[in-house]
Design a protein around this motif. Structure first.
Motif, PDB file in Angstrom:
ATOM      1  N   LEU A  55      -4.585 -14.191  -5.121  1.00 54.68           N
ATOM      2  CA  LEU A  55      -4.800 -15.067  -6.272  1.00 54.68           C
ATOM      3  C   LEU A  55      -4.476 -16.517  -5.948  1.00 54.68           C
ATOM      4  N   GLY A  56      -3.714 -16.740  -4.886  1.00 47.60           N
ATOM      5  CA  GLY A  56      -3.377 -18.098  -4.498  1.00 47.60           C
ATOM      6  C   GLY A  56      -4.511 -18.841  -3.817  1.00 47.60           C
ATOM      7  N   ASN A  57      -5.595 -18.150  -3.504  1.00 54.05           N
ATOM      8  CA  ASN A  57      -6.748 -18.791  -2.862  1.00 54.05           C
ATOM      9  C   ASN A  57      -7.571 -19.593  -3.865  1.00 54.05           C
ATOM     10  N   ASP A  58      -8.450 -20.430  -3.354  1.00 58.58           N
ATOM     11  CA  ASP A  58      -9.340 -21.208  -4.215  1.00 58.58           C
ATOM     12  C   ASP A  58     -10.486 -20.328  -4.717  1.00 58.58           C
ATOM     13  N   GLY A  59     -11.147 -20.812  -5.766  1.00 52.25           N
ATOM     14  CA  GLY A  59     -12.319 -20.104  -6.274  1.00 52.25           C
ATOM     15  C   GLY A  59     -12.245 -19.898  -7.766  1.00 52.25           C
ATOM     16  N   SER A  60     -13.307 -19.349  -8.323  1.00 50.87           N
ATOM     17  CA  SER A  60     -13.362 -19.068  -9.754  1.00 50.87           C
ATOM     18  C   SER A  60     -12.418 -17.925 -10.104  1.00 50.87           C
ATOM     19  N   PHE A  61     -12.213 -17.741 -11.390  1.00 53.09           N
ATOM     20  CA  PHE A  61     -11.329 -16.671 -11.853  1.00 53.09           C
ATOM     21  C   PHE A  61     -11.823 -15.311 -11.360  1.00 53.09           C
ATOM     22  N   LYS A  62     -13.101 -15.016 -11.560  1.00 55.47           N
ATOM     23  CA  LYS A  62     -13.635 -13.711 -11.161  1.00 55.47           C
ATOM     24  C   LYS A  62     -13.591 -13.536  -9.645  1.00 55.47           C
ATOM     25  N   LYS A  63     -13.806 -14.615  -8.901  1.00 57.38           N
ATOM     26  CA  LYS A  63     -13.746 -14.520  -7.439  1.00 57.38           C
ATOM     27  C   LYS A  63     -12.335 -14.204  -6.977  1.00 57.38           C
ATOM     28  N   ARG A  64     -11.338 -14.822  -7.602  1.00 53.69           N
ATOM     29  CA  ARG A  64      -9.951 -14.567  -7.220  1.00 53.69           C
ATOM     30  C   ARG A  64      -9.511 -13.163  -7.616  1.00 53.69           C
ATOM     31  N   VAL A  65      -9.991 -12.682  -8.761  1.00 51.58           N
ATOM     32  CA  VAL A  65      -9.705 -11.303  -9.161  1.00 51.58           C
ATOM     33  C   VAL A  65     -10.316 -10.329  -8.156  1.00 51.58           C
ATOM     34  N   ALA A  66     -11.566 -10.584  -7.770  1.00 51.59           N
ATOM     35  CA  ALA A  66     -12.235  -9.723  -6.788  1.00 51.59           C
ATOM     36  C   ALA A  66     -11.489  -9.727  -5.459  1.00 51.59           C
ATOM     37  N   SER A  67     -10.958 -10.881  -5.061  1.00 47.93           N
ATOM     38  CA  SER A  67     -10.193 -10.970  -3.821  1.00 47.93           C
ATOM     39  C   SER A  67      -8.920 -10.137  -3.904  1.00 47.93           C
ATOM     40  N   ALA A  68      -8.273 -10.144  -5.068  1.00 50.08           N
ATOM     41  CA  ALA A  68      -7.059  -9.353  -5.250  1.00 50.08           C
ATOM     42  C   ALA A  68      -7.357  -7.861  -5.159  1.00 50.08           C
ATOM     43  N   VAL A  69      -8.450  -7.435  -5.776  1.00 48.55           N
ATOM     44  CA  VAL A  69      -8.846  -6.024  -5.708  1.00 48.55           C
ATOM     45  C   VAL A  69      -9.131  -5.626  -4.270  1.00 48.55           C
ATOM     46  N   GLU A  70      -9.876  -6.455  -3.571  1.00 47.15           N
ATOM     47  CA  GLU A  70     -10.227  -6.160  -2.184  1.00 47.15           C
ATOM     48  C   GLU A  70      -8.992  -6.132  -1.291  1.00 47.15           C
ATOM     49  N   ALA A  71      -8.039  -7.021  -1.564  1.00 50.04           N
ATOM     50  CA  ALA A  71      -6.860  -7.135  -0.715  1.00 50.04           C
ATOM     51  C   ALA A  71      -5.977  -5.900  -0.765  1.00 50.04           C
ATOM     52  N   ILE A  72      -5.933  -5.221  -1.915  1.00 48.47           N
ATOM     53  CA  ILE A  72      -4.990  -4.107  -2.061  1.00 48.47           C
ATOM     54  C   ILE A  72      -5.651  -2.733  -2.074  1.00 48.47           C
ATOM     55  N   GLU A  73      -6.967  -2.670  -2.193  1.00 52.68           N
ATOM     56  CA  GLU A  73      -7.639  -1.384  -2.413  1.00 52.68           C
ATOM     57  C   GLU A  73      -7.385  -0.393  -1.283  1.00 52.68           C
ATOM     58  N   GLU A  74      -7.531  -0.834  -0.036  1.00 53.27           N
ATOM     59  CA  GLU A  74      -7.351   0.078   1.089  1.00 53.27           C
ATOM     60  C   GLU A  74      -5.906   0.557   1.191  1.00 53.27           C
ATOM     61  N   GLY A  75      -4.953  -0.375   1.098  1.00 57.98           N
ATOM     62  CA  GLY A  75      -3.545   0.004   1.178  1.00 57.98           C
ATOM     63  C   GLY A  75      -3.112   0.889   0.023  1.00 57.98           C
ATOM     64  N   LEU A  76      -3.654   0.623  -1.167  1.00 57.08           N
ATOM     65  CA  LEU A  76      -3.324   1.434  -2.340  1.00 57.08           C
ATOM     66  C   LEU A  76      -3.852   2.855  -2.184  1.00 57.08           C
ATOM     67  N   THR A  77      -5.062   2.980  -1.656  1.00 53.32           N
ATOM     68  CA  THR A  77      -5.626   4.309  -1.410  1.00 53.32           C
ATOM     69  C   THR A  77      -4.778   5.071  -0.408  1.00 53.32           C
ATOM     70  N   ALA A  78      -4.348   4.393   0.663  1.00 54.93           N
ATOM     71  CA  ALA A  78      -3.508   5.035   1.669  1.00 54.93           C
ATOM     72  C   ALA A  78      -2.172   5.470   1.079  1.00 54.93           C
ATOM     73  N   ALA A  79      -1.597   4.641   0.200  1.00 55.08           N
ATOM     74  CA  ALA A  79      -0.324   4.990  -0.429  1.00 55.08           C
ATOM     75  C   ALA A  79      -0.474   6.200  -1.342  1.00 55.08           C
ATOM     76  N   ALA A  80      -1.571   6.239  -2.091  1.00 52.61           N
ATOM     77  CA  ALA A  80      -1.819   7.383  -2.960  1.00 52.61           C
ATOM     78  C   ALA A  80      -2.044   8.657  -2.155  1.00 52.61           C
TER      79      ALA A  80
END
Length: 208
Positions: A55-80
């Motif tokens: 979320l600290g990156n530049d870009g629109s609100f939706k772009k930053r939200v998408a970046s947050a989802v992408e950043a954690i999705e793989e690690g979250l799946t592995a944790a689950a």
């Protein structure tokens, strides 16, 4: 990215909104800030570091939200998956068929208040755990939100269940302010609760 498992799984997020106000509550939650956006999480896992960095990156609100989802999705799946393999009883009780993580992100985007709710829905394919992000953004063509107020009220599962049993979706739609007050009465402030109220004039953050 390695994502840690929470010791306390009982951290639900519930939210109700009127045409001019959103109130959300998260048990034992914390409101984080990154890049002038705010976010809070609930669920069996803690991913605030990855979310904050994205979320600290530049870009629109939706772009930053998408970046947050992408950043954690793989690690979250592995944790689950790790939880399913090492602690299947906990996985079945707290994660299976539920959201492994709920995430609310809000802030001012292009001069307007904006909020996103992302739920990482847990599904199984054989022995494999699959997470399906489900995203909702506000405002949308059906809403006109003028302000957002997010509270850490300590809402428990039982309080949220009591609200759902006592208030139907139709009642909340027709009488949103009454439903909102009922929800807030059922939640508890608890020690360390806080509020962030966001309008187009800026953000106000204060303890409850």
């Amino acid at each position: 990215m390695t994502i840690a498992q929470r010791n306390n799984f009982n951290t639900p997020i519930a939210a109700i909104w009127t045409p001019k106000r959103i109130v959300a509550a998260a048990g034992t939650g914390e409101i984080h800030e990154a890049g002038k956006l705010f976010f809070m999480m609930a669920g069996a896992f803690d991913a605030h570091a990855g979310i904050a960095a994205a979320l600290g990156n530049d870009g629109s609100f939706k772009k930053r939200v998408a970046s947050a989802v992408e950043a954690i999705e793989e690690g979250l799946t592995a944790a689950a998956q790790s939880m399913q393999d090492s602690a299947p009883d906990d996985f079945k009780k707290y994660v299976a068929g539920k959201n492994a993580l709920d995430l609310i992100i809000f802030g001012i985007s292009d001069g307007e208040t904006a909020l996103a709710h992302i739920g990482f829905k847990t599904k199984k394919r054989g022995k494999d755990v699959v997470l399906q992000p489900e995203q909702k953004f506000y405002p949308n063509p059906a809403t006109n939100i003028m302000s957002i107020e997010v509270l850490t009220l300590g809402a428990s599962n039982s309080a949220i269940e009591a609200f759902r049993k006592g208030t139907t979706g139709q009642q909340a739609l027709v009488y949103p302010e009454q439903a909102l007050q009922k929800f807030m009465q059922l939640a508890e402030t608890g020690e360390g609760g806080e509020s962030v109220k966001l309008t187009t004039d800026g953000a106000t953050r204060q303890p409850l």
